[in-house]
Structures are given as C-alpha cells and as structure tokens.
Write a protein that holds these residues in place. Structure first.
Motif, PDB file in Angstrom:
ATOM      1  N   PRO A 230     -55.882 -67.822   0.088  1.00 57.02           N
ATOM      2  CA  PRO A 230     -56.746 -68.874  -0.479  1.00 57.02           C
ATOM      3  C   PRO A 230     -56.154 -69.391  -1.793  1.00 57.02           C
ATOM      4  O   PRO A 230     -55.576 -68.626  -2.563  1.00 57.02           O
ATOM      5  CB  PRO A 230     -58.081 -68.159  -0.726  1.00 57.02           C
ATOM      6  N   ASP A 231     -56.311 -70.673  -2.049  1.00 52.02           N
ATOM      7  CA  ASP A 231     -55.725 -71.313  -3.226  1.00 52.02           C
ATOM      8  C   ASP A 231     -56.611 -71.042  -4.447  1.00 52.02           C
ATOM      9  O   ASP A 231     -57.485 -71.833  -4.799  1.00 52.02           O
ATOM     10  CB  ASP A 231     -55.608 -72.816  -2.955  1.00 52.02           C
ATOM     11  N   LEU A 232     -56.377 -69.917  -5.076  1.00 53.14           N
ATOM     12  CA  LEU A 232     -57.218 -69.470  -6.194  1.00 53.14           C
ATOM     13  C   LEU A 232     -56.327 -68.911  -7.294  1.00 53.14           C
ATOM     14  O   LEU A 232     -55.220 -68.457  -7.017  1.00 53.14           O
ATOM     15  CB  LEU A 232     -58.145 -68.333  -5.732  1.00 53.14           C
ATOM     16  N   VAL A 233     -56.811 -68.916  -8.537  1.00 54.28           N
ATOM     17  CA  VAL A 233     -56.072 -68.207  -9.592  1.00 54.28           C
ATOM     18  C   VAL A 233     -56.195 -66.711  -9.316  1.00 54.28           C
ATOM     19  O   VAL A 233     -57.127 -66.251  -8.646  1.00 54.28           O
ATOM     20  CB  VAL A 233     -56.622 -68.552 -11.003  1.00 54.28           C
ATOM     21  N   GLU A 234     -55.248 -65.944  -9.852  1.00 59.34           N
ATOM     22  CA  GLU A 234     -55.204 -64.509  -9.548  1.00 59.34           C
ATOM     23  C   GLU A 234     -56.504 -63.793  -9.906  1.00 59.34           C
ATOM     24  O   GLU A 234     -56.939 -62.891  -9.197  1.00 59.34           O
ATOM     25  CB  GLU A 234     -54.032 -63.855 -10.286  1.00 59.34           C
ATOM     26  N   ASP A 235     -57.122 -64.205 -11.022  1.00 59.67           N
ATOM     27  CA  ASP A 235     -58.351 -63.536 -11.441  1.00 59.67           C
ATOM     28  C   ASP A 235     -59.517 -63.784 -10.481  1.00 59.67           C
ATOM     29  O   ASP A 235     -60.523 -63.075 -10.514  1.00 59.67           O
ATOM     30  CB  ASP A 235     -58.745 -63.950 -12.865  1.00 59.67           C
TER      31      ASP A 235
ATOM     32  N   GLU B 189     -54.284 -75.881 -17.510  1.00 56.07           N
ATOM     33  CA  GLU B 189     -54.821 -74.717 -16.796  1.00 56.07           C
ATOM     34  C   GLU B 189     -56.268 -74.548 -17.208  1.00 56.07           C
ATOM     35  O   GLU B 189     -56.744 -75.192 -18.138  1.00 56.07           O
ATOM     36  CB  GLU B 189     -53.996 -73.459 -17.122  1.00 56.07           C
ATOM     37  N   TYR B 190     -56.965 -73.665 -16.514  1.00 59.92           N
ATOM     38  CA  TYR B 190     -58.400 -73.590 -16.754  1.00 59.92           C
ATOM     39  C   TYR B 190     -58.818 -72.132 -16.862  1.00 59.92           C
ATOM     40  O   TYR B 190     -58.599 -71.338 -15.947  1.00 59.92           O
ATOM     41  CB  TYR B 190     -59.161 -74.264 -15.600  1.00 59.92           C
ATOM     42  N   ALA B 191     -59.383 -71.775 -18.023  1.00 62.50           N
ATOM     43  CA  ALA B 191     -60.009 -70.461 -18.139  1.00 62.50           C
ATOM     44  C   ALA B 191     -61.499 -70.749 -18.295  1.00 62.50           C
ATOM     45  O   ALA B 191     -62.104 -71.284 -17.372  1.00 62.50           O
ATOM     46  CB  ALA B 191     -59.447 -69.702 -19.327  1.00 62.50           C
TER      47      ALA B 191
ATOM     48  N   PHE C 175     -52.254 -57.137  -0.080  1.00 67.41           N
ATOM     49  CA  PHE C 175     -51.087 -57.783  -0.678  1.00 67.41           C
ATOM     50  C   PHE C 175     -51.312 -59.294  -0.591  1.00 67.41           C
ATOM     51  O   PHE C 175     -51.943 -59.762   0.349  1.00 67.41           O
ATOM     52  CB  PHE C 175     -49.797 -57.461   0.102  1.00 67.41           C
ATOM     53  N   ALA C 176     -50.726 -60.032  -1.550  1.00 67.56           N
ATOM     54  CA  ALA C 176     -50.827 -61.486  -1.451  1.00 67.56           C
ATOM     55  C   ALA C 176     -49.550 -62.146  -1.923  1.00 67.56           C
ATOM     56  O   ALA C 176     -48.967 -61.759  -2.932  1.00 67.56           O
ATOM     57  CB  ALA C 176     -52.013 -62.002  -2.260  1.00 67.56           C
ATOM     58  N   GLY C 177     -49.126 -63.124  -1.151  1.00 65.00           N
ATOM     59  CA  GLY C 177     -48.014 -63.998  -1.516  1.00 65.00           C
ATOM     60  C   GLY C 177     -48.397 -65.326  -0.885  1.00 65.00           C
ATOM     61  O   GLY C 177     -49.513 -65.809  -1.100  1.00 65.00           O
ATOM     62  N   GLU C 178     -47.514 -65.870  -0.072  1.00 61.19           N
ATOM     63  CA  GLU C 178     -47.873 -67.086   0.639  1.00 61.19           C
ATOM     64  C   GLU C 178     -49.014 -66.758   1.621  1.00 61.19           C
ATOM     65  O   GLU C 178     -49.966 -67.497   1.771  1.00 61.19           O
ATOM     66  CB  GLU C 178     -46.655 -67.565   1.410  1.00 61.19           C
ATOM     67  N   HIS C 179     -48.839 -65.604   2.242  1.00 61.66           N
ATOM     68  CA  HIS C 179     -49.925 -65.100   3.072  1.00 61.66           C
ATOM     69  C   HIS C 179     -50.570 -63.920   2.380  1.00 61.66           C
ATOM     70  O   HIS C 179     -49.985 -63.311   1.487  1.00 61.66           O
ATOM     71  CB  HIS C 179     -49.386 -64.668   4.443  1.00 61.66           C
ATOM     72  N   ALA C 180     -51.788 -63.634   2.814  1.00 61.65           N
ATOM     73  CA  ALA C 180     -52.465 -62.458   2.274  1.00 61.65           C
ATOM     74  C   ALA C 180     -52.591 -61.438   3.398  1.00 61.65           C
ATOM     75  O   ALA C 180     -52.665 -61.797   4.580  1.00 61.65           O
ATOM     76  CB  ALA C 180     -53.837 -62.826   1.740  1.00 61.65           C
ATOM     77  N   VAL C 181     -52.611 -60.167   3.032  1.00 61.86           N
ATOM     78  CA  VAL C 181     -52.649 -59.085   4.012  1.00 61.86           C
ATOM     79  C   VAL C 181     -53.687 -58.062   3.585  1.00 61.86           C
ATOM     80  O   VAL C 181     -53.700 -57.609   2.436  1.00 61.86           O
ATOM     81  CB  VAL C 181     -51.282 -58.367   4.083  1.00 61.86           C
ATOM     82  N   LEU C 182     -54.570 -57.724   4.517  1.00 63.64           N
ATOM     83  CA  LEU C 182     -55.434 -56.559   4.313  1.00 63.64           C
ATOM     84  C   LEU C 182     -54.903 -55.495   5.270  1.00 63.64           C
ATOM     85  O   LEU C 182     -54.985 -55.664   6.496  1.00 63.64           O
ATOM     86  CB  LEU C 182     -56.895 -56.892   4.623  1.00 63.64           C
ATOM     87  N   LEU C 183     -54.349 -54.438   4.698  1.00 63.66           N
ATOM     88  CA  LEU C 183     -53.699 -53.403   5.509  1.00 63.66           C
ATOM     89  C   LEU C 183     -54.581 -52.156   5.565  1.00 63.66           C
ATOM     90  O   LEU C 183     -55.053 -51.683   4.524  1.00 63.66           O
ATOM     91  CB  LEU C 183     -52.350 -53.044   4.885  1.00 63.66           C
ATOM     92  N   PHE C 184     -54.808 -51.649   6.771  1.00 64.66           N
ATOM     93  CA  PHE C 184     -55.587 -50.429   6.953  1.00 64.66           C
ATOM     94  C   PHE C 184     -54.748 -49.441   7.736  1.00 64.66           C
ATOM     95  O   PHE C 184     -54.231 -49.777   8.804  1.00 64.66           O
ATOM     96  CB  PHE C 184     -56.887 -50.730   7.709  1.00 64.66           C
ATOM     97  N   GLU C 185     -54.633 -48.253   7.215  1.00 65.80           N
ATOM     98  CA  GLU C 185     -53.857 -47.228   7.911  1.00 65.80           C
ATOM     99  C   GLU C 185     -54.865 -46.292   8.564  1.00 65.80           C
ATOM    100  O   GLU C 185     -55.643 -45.624   7.878  1.00 65.80           O
ATOM    101  CB  GLU C 185     -52.978 -46.490   6.900  1.00 65.80           C
TER     102      GLU C 185
ATOM    103  N   GLY D  20     -52.193 -55.027 -19.143  1.00 64.40           N
ATOM    104  CA  GLY D  20     -52.738 -56.321 -18.740  1.00 64.40           C
ATOM    105  C   GLY D  20     -54.175 -56.182 -18.296  1.00 64.40           C
ATOM    106  O   GLY D  20     -54.499 -55.334 -17.459  1.00 64.40           O
ATOM    107  N   SER D  21     -55.048 -57.014 -18.865  1.00 70.70           N
ATOM    108  CA  SER D  21     -56.471 -56.881 -18.533  1.00 70.70           C
ATOM    109  C   SER D  21     -56.896 -57.896 -17.483  1.00 70.70           C
ATOM    110  O   SER D  21     -58.078 -58.090 -17.242  1.00 70.70           O
ATOM    111  CB  SER D  21     -57.324 -57.028 -19.793  1.00 70.70           C
ATOM    112  N   ASP D  22     -55.921 -58.556 -16.864  1.00 74.44           N
ATOM    113  CA  ASP D  22     -56.257 -59.457 -15.767  1.00 74.44           C
ATOM    114  C   ASP D  22     -56.882 -58.659 -14.623  1.00 74.44           C
ATOM    115  O   ASP D  22     -56.714 -57.450 -14.534  1.00 74.44           O
ATOM    116  CB  ASP D  22     -54.989 -60.181 -15.295  1.00 74.44           C
ATOM    117  N   LEU D  23     -57.585 -59.350 -13.714  1.00 73.46           N
ATOM    118  CA  LEU D  23     -58.377 -58.641 -12.697  1.00 73.46           C
ATOM    119  C   LEU D  23     -57.527 -58.111 -11.554  1.00 73.46           C
ATOM    120  O   LEU D  23     -58.020 -57.389 -10.695  1.00 73.46           O
ATOM    121  CB  LEU D  23     -59.496 -59.542 -12.181  1.00 73.46           C
ATOM    122  N   ARG D  24     -56.245 -58.461 -11.555  1.00 75.33           N
ATOM    123  CA  ARG D  24     -55.358 -57.818 -10.600  1.00 75.33           C
ATOM    124  C   ARG D  24     -54.924 -56.457 -11.144  1.00 75.33           C
ATOM    125  O   ARG D  24     -54.985 -55.448 -10.444  1.00 75.33           O
ATOM    126  CB  ARG D  24     -54.123 -58.690 -10.345  1.00 75.33           C
ATOM    127  N   THR D  25     -54.504 -56.435 -12.416  1.00 74.39           N
ATOM    128  CA  THR D  25     -54.004 -55.201 -13.014  1.00 74.39           C
ATOM    129  C   THR D  25     -55.136 -54.248 -13.416  1.00 74.39           C
ATOM    130  O   THR D  25     -55.059 -53.041 -13.196  1.00 74.39           O
ATOM    131  CB  THR D  25     -53.153 -55.510 -14.260  1.00 74.39           C
TER     132      THR D  25
END
Lengths: 450, 450
Positions: A296-301, A101-103, A331-341, A171-176
């Motif tokens: 996109p094929d990226l690490v979570e951070d 892995e790569y940091a 949201f992100a999984g296999e697909h990513a979603v930008l949701l606007f209400e 968790g100090s990752d950029l998602r959390t």
C-alpha cells in the motif's frame, strides 16, 4: 573497569567523531540555511525566528551524518492555515529543489551543499506544555540539552547512538520502535555517560523510570519511562518496544562481558538465494506460507503498524484453525509479504465439535436433530455432552488463506483493501522465490539474533 | 400417552417374560442348589442359612437368563479365615465341577441343570450398615425388594433391564460402568414403572438424587444418587458413569419420540475387515496409531480401569508433544490395544522453547549461555524473553510411543509392567491389521452412536 572496554570505546569514539573539517562544512551549510530562512521571513514581514535543532545543533551527530534540521518559529497569533501555507512558501524559497512531506503538518525537505535539510514550521509557544503541534516541542528539547551537554557528554551520546545503531534499536519510527535521539541524549545525561548507562541497563528490572526534573505527573504502562524534562505529562520512551528494551539490556551485558567494536556496527546478513531459503525451511521441517500483495502507498509510520496488525490477525486465524504458527514476519518493498512458518499445514478431513450437555434438553435436542442425519460421525456421547466429528471447513492452511476468512480478522485498513483486490498465497518451496526481493530479510529471519 | 409406545412395550414384555415352563425349570434348579447347600451346612454342623438372591429371587430375570445366585450366610462369630475356607468347601460340595473366583473373598462358580450358579459365602449381619464385606449387603437388598416389587413392577423391571441392555448401559462392572440390577429395580420402584421412569429421565438435570427411605446421611458428587434403602451412607448408582447417564437420558427421549423395539435389542455392528478399516481412517484423513501388547492376566474389573488409566496417560503425553489426539479407545482380547487417532502425527525438526525474561539476569544469563553456541536457532528476543528454536526430541508420534517417555506417565500397574517387557506400535495402514481381532470394536469406533 575493563581495559579492553576502554580500548574499544576509544576506537569507536575515533570513528564516530566528526573531523574539524567535517564540522566546519556542516556549520557552513547550517548557516546558509538559517540565513536563507531568516531572509525569507523578513521578506514576508513575519515576526518569527529560525532555529537549528536536532543533533547538529547539539553537537551529538555522528561522523558521516548529513542531516540538518531547521525550524522556523511563528508567533502563536498566526492561525494554523496561514502557518502551513507560509511555512511551505518559506520552505520552497529556502530549498528551491525541495519537495513537501507531511508529518503533523506539511514541511519541505531538500538539499543544500550535499546535506539533507528539513525545514519545519512550528509555533513559538511559551513552554513545551503549551504546544499546538508535536513539532513545537523540538526547540525546547534542543534548548534543554544544549544547556547541559558538554563536550564529554556529547562524545558519549555519539558512542551511545553508534551502539544503538549497531544493535539495531536506534530510531523511534514505528517500524524500528527503538530509541529516539532525544531519549538517547537524556539517558546519557541522566547516567553521566555511555559506560555508566550500559552498566545500569545491564541490571534494569523494567518498569524503569527516570524523571530528570522530578516533575512527572502522569503514570505510564511502558517498560521504560523517561519523563520529558520539558513536559511533565510525556514519556519520551513511549515508542520503545518491550523487545527493543530487552535487546538493549542483552547487548549492554554482551559489551561489558566481551567488549568488541563489532557491536557498534550494524551487520546486514548476506542475502539468501531461493535455493538456500528452500533448503533452510526444509532443514527446519516446517511449512512456510506467505501472503504477498502490492505494498500500500503509505509512509512507513503508517505502513508498518498496518503490516504488524495484519500479521497478528492472520496468525491468530491460522492458530485457531489448527495450523500452528511457529514464527511469523512481515517484509515490505515493492511488494509486501506476510510470512507464516507453520508447524502444521494440514489437518484431517474431520474436526471434533462439542455440543451441549445432553441434560440441557432445549439445546441438546436442537444439536442432536441438526446433526443426526447430516452425514457426520456421531452425534455420540462424551462425558455429559453430545459430540460430532464433522467435516473440517479448511483442510489446509492454503485453503484458509485463499478464503474470505482472512477478512474476518483485524487487518490494517489499507492492507485489507489491497488484499480484497488481489493477493497471492505461496506455500512450501514456492516461498523460496521471495528471496529474489527479500533475500536479506529471509537470511535474518532464518538466523535470528537477539 | 402414545399408542405406539404401548404397542412396543407390549411386544417387548412378551419377549422378555419367562414362560411358565422356564420359571419352573429355574425354580427346580434353584431348589436343588439350596437343598445341597443346606445339607452341606448341616453336615459341617454350622448354624448358617441359605438364601436365593438376585433377580431369580425377585422374579425380575429376563427370559433366557440362566443365572442362579445363592448365598450361604454364616454367623458373625465365625472368623473370616474360617468363613472363606468353609465357604469354598461347601461351594465345591454343592458344585462338584465348579471353580473358584475371587471378589472381596473367594467363592465357587459352577453349573447345575444348565444354569450358571454362584455360591457365595457371607455373614448374617443384623442390618446392612453392619456388613463385614460388600456381599453381606445382598440379602438385605433381596429382602427389601421382595417385599415391594409386585408382579406388575417386576414386569416393568424386566422391560427396563431390556432397555438398558439394548442401549448398552446395563451392568455396574467397571468395564460397563452402567446400571446394576439393584439400581434398576430401585429406580422402577421409585417411579412406579418403566414408562414413568423414562419420562422422568428424559427431563433429569443431574445431579439427580433419590432417597426412597428418606434416611440419606452422606453427600455424593455423582450425577445420579440413589441412597441405598438398606444403608443410608451408600449411593447405589456410584458406578454409573456420566456418559452412561447421558446415554440413558438420550435414549429415553428417543423412545418417547419414536417408540421402536430395536431400542430394546443390543446391536453389535458387523465387523470390519482390515481393508475397510484402512479405508475408513483414510476418509477421515487422520493417522491412527496403536500400542498393542499381551493382555495382562486380570479380572475385567481390574483390567478395564487399568486400560482406561493407561489410555488417558498416553493420550495426555501425545497431546503435550503436539500429536493432537482426535479420539482414543482401548480394546482387549488375547491382546490389548490402546488406539489413538491423531490429527497431527508429525511435527517439524524444531520446536519453540521460551526462556526467561531478559531482565531477570540470573536466569537469563544461564539460558543464553546454555544455548548461545549449541546449534539452535537463536536465542532471539521475543517481547521481554529469550526464545530458542531447538531440536524437537520426538519428531513423530511413533518415535514418542516407541520411547521410554511412555513410562513417565501414569499407567495401570500391570499394563506398565507388560509394556516394559514388550509392546508393538502400529501406525497408519498397519492399524488395519487390528481388524483381525477387533473388527467389531473398530466398526463401533468408526461409526459412533450415542
């Protein structure tokens, strides 16, 4: 001090404290990894050392955790290229089934006796201010805390971690964007325990600053500043978001006012099905629209900051065109979603366009001539200015989101290139179908907690 | 100088100049009125005098005008009560079929030989700065202009009035907010004629200030300031609205760029029928809503400011509740109408309500407790604050306009009391029915000109 709180903490303590058997198993695994790494160093004739770091080294891990972090420290005389090559070589020797892995630089991750092992090469620098790479700091953190955390404090660190996990800010990752393990331990140390930490946090007025070694030299804009005891120029809490600090304060008060074990246990909401999602938006009377695309094929951070940036950019675009956004989420999984209400998903055929003051002749004449015979309503005079009501470019939010206008706003680089290839816009009831992949995320969105 | 413009002006001049026969008839009528008034004064033993004022006195009236304004000047020793009583008494003597109207004090209006006669009592003060009532100024205006307007200038005054009427900005009443006759004559005098006036106006950069007697002492915020030659503290152009000054500048340029007689002829648009009104709003994609009520029994100078104030107040109310107003207008006949054309006529069931920062505990706790179990969405944390999505009070603009919320905004006094009794809210296609009374006004609204 509330008896009730004491009871809750006793119960949580029991749950999160590893059993003697569990400790022994982990120590054996760690010992095995360290032994292999030392042998690998020696075989290669390198004058380095091997160190167990992280919560396993500090006895602050929570029962059930299965992470072992081992650092291999190289002399600073070794150049970076060699450190990376030999580091990986040793990593594969220690973890034959591992993968890279790569940091900041690459390292090997694998399994030993059922434990998840990270084997990370770093430099054996003189002190934490002399680091050549962020990971070089870790051994200093471990040494600093090992010298100061007794068994009671270690107990309280576990309690604190369980609480932060329970309320979703660990968790100090950029998602959390929450509390790192090191930050958690420093806060417990600073306040002398979990209970005094939450009592203090309930009353914090950010910005709040701690400097355990009273050696801080820099100033920071962050809401919470904890100066690294091993580096006077670093804020250990830099990754913590404003909202997560506020959440910690909120739940600290909750715990003190109404102690309960459930605050130490993360709850994932039950996923909603498409029909329930549709019904929920109907009840709110809003119009949901979603931009979906291949993740996109990226690490979570890398991924989550790009999604947030894209979400903000498109939200601003919608607002500027009069499609008022009530709330938005990615949201992100296999697909990513930008949701606007949306509060407003449709605007009239015309829009007001205000021109120059009539008396500023050079601009006024140009404006009037441009619009006089162009089929707009007007120009007419309102106060001192010409005004026209011209055709609106985007009548619906869907038209806007399907147009190239989304590329005029700041998007994450990889999100932008993915959107350029292909993306889908869902609107209204069609958004319900997202529940197939993101039923849990939508359940959380539609029943928001602090 | 354009030949074309000269031709146009020649044609207009011919149209607006009264014929000799017309002048003679008017002079006879004026003479008759003056004679009757002098006799009435003498009969009552009052040492006053009688004066023809206004455009008939200054030879600046337009062919077809049928107004004769006669002032009866009383000595200042007469007290106000007596002036009013005797003034009316004389008025009825001169105009036996007349009726009373009320400006700053009452006067009698009637007909003589087919002319509309105003018979106004005033004080014979020393100069215009010593006036006891606004009407006392008029004789000084007449004297000032009579001494300075030769036949050529009087010609150009007629041209200017025709132009201002043609473009809809003639009249200083509070409905029109345009150019008074006196202001028109001073501007023509100041610029030496119609053509030089429009050439100057095309280039004006408001604020523009003229002071014919170079005796102005006060400063004014108005866009156009013309210091009264008979009163250094008065701006003759105070009633002129910003928009009407801009319109004058716009049409001055139009006339110079493309001279045409039509600019001197007011055009009332053809009235629209209900179906055409509906179709027009449909095409614009907006939602019209109208508040209709019985027109309060007021003179126009009271009515129109009240309607405008009410229009502004309710427009602000709609905007603050998210019902974005594209344009608004007030009409009055037997009924009065406040019309609002909405971009957004409906909002979701929920609205975002932002609470205090979580760390401001005394407010935060109260907010959280208030909403925690109240059935709203949230409270959740956004940045440093609590936020809830609570039920919106007014889901549609109609609900808002039918509620008592309209009485929380500034309305004209008499409009407010009328609305309290009864009013009707029309929305969407129903607004078309207004065309039965206001087809012309709606036609103008839906095809706005400068």
């Amino acid at each position: 001090m509330s008896e009730e709180l004491s009871g809750v903490l006793r119960a949580v303590r029991r749950r999160v404290e590893p059993t003697d058997a569990e400790r022994e198993r982990l120590e054996q695994a760690a010992h095995e990894v360290i032994g292999r790494a030392e042998a690998a160093l020696e075989e290669r004739g390198i004058d380095g050392d091997v160190m167990l770091v992280g919560s396993t080294a500090r006895n602050t891990w929570i029962a059930g955790d299965r992470d072992v972090d081992v650092f291999v420290r190289f002399p600073t005389a070794v150049d970076r290229e060699k450190l990376e090559a030999v580091g990986l070589d040793i990593g594969h020797a220690v973890l034959p089934d591992g993968h890279e892995e790569y940091a900041e630089h690459p390292y090997v991750v694998g399994e030993v006796d059922g434990y998840d092992v990270d084997l990370v090469p770093c430099y054996d620098v003189e002190d934490a201010t002399a680091i050549q790479s962020a990971v070089d700091r870790t051994p200093f953190h471990t040494e600093y805390l090992q010298a100061r955390l007794d068994d009671d404090l270690a107990d309280d660190v576990r309690l604190t971690k369980a609480f932060l996990k329970g309320i979703g800010v660990y968790g100090s990752d950029l998602r959390t964007q929450g509390f790192s393990g090191y930050l958690t331990e420093l806060l417990v140390l600073e306040h002398g325990g979990f209970r005094s930490l939450v009592e203090a946090a309930a009353e914090w007025h950010p910005p709040v600053r701690f400097d355990p070694e009273t050696h801080g030299t820099a100033t920071f804009d962050d809401d919470l500043v904890v100066i690294d005891p091993t580096d006077p120029e670093r804020n250990v809490a830099a990754a913590l978001s404003t909202a997560n600090l506020a959440r910690f304060q909120h739940y600290a008060r909750e715990l003190l006012a109404e102690p309960r074990e459930s605050l130490f246990e993360p709850v994932d909401p039950d996923p909603l099905d498409p029909e329930a999602v549709r019904a929920a938006f109907d009840e709110r009377g809003t119009t949901p629209v979603a931009v979906t695309f291949e993740t996109p094929d990226l690490v979570e951070d890398d991924l989550y900051p790009q999604l947030e940036k894209s979400l903000d950019g498109i939200r601003g675009l919608l607002d500027r065109h009069g499609f008022d956004v009530l709330r938005a989420a990615a949201f992100a999984g296999e697909h990513a979603v930008l949701l606007f209400e949306l509060e407003v998903a449709e605007r009239p055929a015309v829009e007001r366009h205000v021109g120059p003051p009539v008396h500023v002749r050079e601009h006024a004449d140009g404006f009037y001539e441009k619009y006089a015979d162009s089929g707009v309503y007007g120009p007419f005079v309102s106060e001192e200015r010409y005004v026209v009501e011209r055709e609106r470019e985007y009548h619906t939010a869907t038209e806007l989101l399907e147009s190239d206008a989304i590329f005029d706003v700041a998007l994450g680089t990889d999100v932008e290139s993915t959107l350029e290839t292909t993306h889908t816009v869902l609107v209204g009831a069609a958004v319900g179908t997202l529940a197939e992949s993101f039923g849990r995320e939508l359940a959380g969105y539609l029943d928001p907690k602090p």
